[in-house]
Design a protein around this motif. Structure first.
Motif: not given
Ligand code: ADP
Length: 730
Positions: A22-25, A29-38, A54-57
């Motif tokens: 997995i290199e690119e989201l 998944q990228a939207e989730a990161v932008e929304a602050g999930v991490t 699953t990767l978002i989780a």
């Protein structure tokens, strides 16, 4: 977004993901990161099947743990807990600990306090909250997988109430809800105060269509000839066509029986396409399947697998299911026909998906009802394996021109339904109101209303009065049955109410059990107790088939004195339910009388997985009954314990002592008993050669058994098995 750009995640994660390819989201998944999930932000992700939820989780959970927190992943099915654990366990090399909470509903799972990531079903989490699991307060992130199942009338309310409780206990809790694409994801986001990622992106193209006559009609207008041969069923023609392109097919049908029949039929289509090497490997898998159990289902499954096809449904033993899923992923099996359980989560993509039956039996007077758009879309979403197939294709089957149009309208050009809370149903509220008071989330009627205000139901409805009405009638029931005490607005759980809540019983089951045990004048028999627990709402009864009515009416008369509580007359409405419970009880009694598993599955027309399920439920309900007998000071606790042990092991009374030894099941206990070894004490003193003979010369097993029974020198070195007629002391 490249994984190396991720911030706020543990530093080992990007490299770890790279190692997994997995290199690119993916865009959602990228939207989730932008929304602050991490960064601890709550999120609802409504994205298609197989688009990397699953990767978002995993991003949310590992980031949360790195900040010193603890994460909980709620799975919809027990079968999925193992799969998720295996995925998360790859983090253990970086020092994270992962635990799965399964097993009894009445423990507090104390050991889980040391885990960073915990995987559990919503029922299990609910029971851990009721039992005051101390680590619940340490949770910083909770993930709800397949959250659209809050719409499920049976299990949805538990997920809904559990999330509400976790959020009440931990006000800063990050909630990540993963959902299939649904009609109203905004309402879920609103309920959970979460950001929303609502996407239709898929890693591989999906072409949806309908088959009719000689052609496949795809949604983009493309048509393609299939060339159905004379006398060939459409499903077989599609499977043949997919095979010509070296692809595999997943066929969804509406019943277990149909799944089995379809797999059998399709063997003639796939068999010719197998290579010699594939045949050998399939023969090995078939042998493993036969080893799991010697039932008819097992034999049928093995026969089909040998020829490259398989069926998959909830009646299979879990080992069977896993073998089938793995062989399908390895492309050895060319076709699997499944009931919709397979669509719910298990990762088994294939080139083509055929939704053969779009109606299912509704149980109402033999009627049929159409599947929901959401369900059909989830099945279709299994089509296409990223990196392996050029695209996925999902097909519905039409029998007429009109049906062709209808299927396009109904499923292909239609958005999935909105999800709706099912909390205002009586059984759900009865159970959850008691638990909410007993575990201290509310102490009054007004407190309960405040709590219910945190649920999806409240977010979704403008009909608040309905919930309040059902709540009041359920509170009356709980007070009348001594589970709750009311003083003005205040509510407290009685000691019985606390026990029932901790035991995870439906209060109505508890009331039935209490009533049955209190009405017994003499020591209850096992059949009487099996019947008592079989008629509670926590046990699914077996259906009465034609002819069953007479048979079980006769059994009812023969054992008349054994039933606990009032026996209805044949003219009362509840007679049929009572007889179905008797059928279930007879099945448990056969099991506890050491009848063969295959005889039982034939006699009752069920699969081995069903038998296991019923036995587990009976064991749980009888252990709850034993606790209730103790709580009420009734003298029947030993009789209940005996029935529970017998059903747990599937043994008659005389084997109870032996079967409790680890490694000694019902068959081994019986063989030991027949050689004269009747108790643990006998086993400790028996001639080793006799033990070895009874255990069919299996040295390792015999050594384990002797060690488990506490023998100081269990070694079987140089021991020869004695003939099975040998008796201790001979
Ligand atoms: P879902 O839960 O949405 O059904 P999964 O999380 O099981 O889907 O993902 C499906 C597959 O996609 C898995 O095999 C996973 O490893 C793979 N996957 C997920 N994200 C990526 C990515 N960014 N790049 C490549 N493969 C991915």
């Amino acid at each position: 977004m490249n994984v190396s750009e991720l911030s706020a995640v543990p530093e080992w994660l990007p490299e770890h993901l790279g190692g997994e390819g997995i290199e690119e989201l993916y865009p959602p998944q990228a939207e989730a990161v932008e929304a602050g999930v991490t960064e601890g932000e709550s999120l609802v992700a409504s994205v298609p099947t197989a688009s990397g939820k699953t990767l978002i989780a995993e991003l949310a959970m590992t980031a949360s743990v790195a900040r010193g927190g603890k994460a909980l992943y709620i799975v919809p099915l027990r079968a999925l807990a193992g799969e998720k654990r295996a995925e998360f366990e790859t983090f253990e090399q970086y020092g994270l600990t992962v635990g799965v909470s399964t097993g009894n509903y009445d423990s507090d799972g104390e050991w889980l306090a040391t885990c960073d990531i915990i995987v559990a079903t919503s029922e299990k989490v609910d029971s851990l909250v009721r039992n005051d699991a101390p680590w619940i307060d340490q949770l910083s992130c909770v993930v709800a997988d397949e959250v659209h199942l809050v719409d499920d009338g049976h299990r949805g309310p538990t997920l809904e109430v559990t999330l509400a409780k976790l959020r009440q206990r931990n006000p800063g809790l990050q909630t990540v809800a993963l959902s299939a694409t649904i009609g109203n994801p905004e309402i879920l986001a609103d309920w959970l105060d979460a950001e929303l990622v609502d996407s239709t992106w898929r890693p591989i193209d999906l072409k949806k269509g309908v088959h009719f006559g000689q052609a496949i009609h795809l949604e983009d207008g493309e048509q393609h000839e299939l060339g159905v041969r004379d006398g060939e069923k459409p499903t077989a023609a599609i499977v043949r066509d997919t095979l010509a392109d070296e692809g595999s097919t997943l066929v969804f049908v509406n019943s277990r029986r149909n799944a089995e029949a379809e797999a059998r039929r399709l063997t003639s289509t796939v068999e010719g396409a197998l290579t010699a090497d594939e045949r050998d490997r399939l023969a090995d898998i078939a042998a493993e399947i036969r080893d799991v159990s010697d039932t008819e289902t097992s034999a049928d499954l093995a026969d089909a697998v040998e020829e490259g096809a398989a069926f998959h449904h909830a009646g299979l033993a879990s080992d069977h299911r896993e073998l089938v899923e793995e062989a399908f992923r390895d492309r050895l099996l060319k076709v699997v026909s499944a009931t919709p359980t397979l669509a719910a989560g298990v990762n088994t993509p294939s080139r083509r998906v055929v939704v053969r039956d779009w109606r299912r039996y509704s149980g109402e007077a033999g009627g049929m009802e159409p599947l929901s758009v959401l369900e059909v879309h989830q099945m279709c979403g299994r089509a296409g394996r990223p990196g392996l197939d050029p695209y996925g294709e999902s097909l519905l089957l039409a029998k007429s021109h009109d049906e062709l149009d209808e299927l396009f309208d109904r499923y292909i050009w239609t958005e999935p339904e909105p999800v709706r809370s099912k909390l205002a149903a009586e059984p759900a509220l009865r159970t959850h109101l008691l638990a909410t008071v007993a575990s201290g989330f509310a102490g009054s009627r007004s407190g309960l209303l405040e709590f219910l205000d945190r649920t999806l139901y409240a977010t979704q409805t403008d009909e608040g009065g309905r919930l309040e009405r059902v709540m009041d009638s359920m509170l009356d029931y709980l007070v009348a049955n001594d589970f709750l005490e009311r003083d003005g607005d205040d509510l407290t759980a009685t000691s019985l109410g606390h026990t029932v809540s901790r035991l995870y019983l439906d209060p109505m089951s508890a009331a039935e059990i209490v009533d049955g045990l209190e009405s017994a004048d003499e020591r209850p028999t096992a059949l009487g107790l099996f019947h008592l627990v079989s008629r509670t709402p926590d046990m699914y009864e077996l259906y009465l088939r034609s002819g069953d009515r007479e048979e079980y009416t006769m059994i009812a008369h023969e054992h008349e004195t054994e039933f606990l509580g009032s026996v209805p007359s044949e003219f009362e409405e509840r007679w049929d339910d009572w007889l179905s419970a008797l059928k279930t009880a007879s099945m448990l009694d056969d099991w506890a009388s050491e009848l063969d598993e295959s005889t039982i599955t034939d006699r009752y027309g069920i699969g081995p997985g069903d038998l296991r399920g019923k036995v587990d439920t009976a064991e749980w309900l009888l252990s709850a009954a034993e606790r209730l007998a103790g709580e009420l000071g009734l003298e029947w606790a030993p009789a209940v314990r005996e029935a529970r042990t017998r059903v747990a092991h599937g043994i008659r009374t005389e084997l109870i002592d032996l079967a409790g030894v680890r490694g000694v099941g019902r068959k081994r206990a019986r063989r030991l008993f027949e050689t004269g070894i009747e108790t643990r004490a006998d086993l400790r003193n028996a001639e080793k050669s006799v033990v070895l003979g009874a255990l069919r010369g299996r040295t390792k097993t015999a050594e384990n058994v002797l060690e488990n029974v506490g023998r100081s020198d269990p070694s079987m070195d140089g021991v020869e098995p004695a003939g099975s007629v040998a008796v201790v002391g001979d």
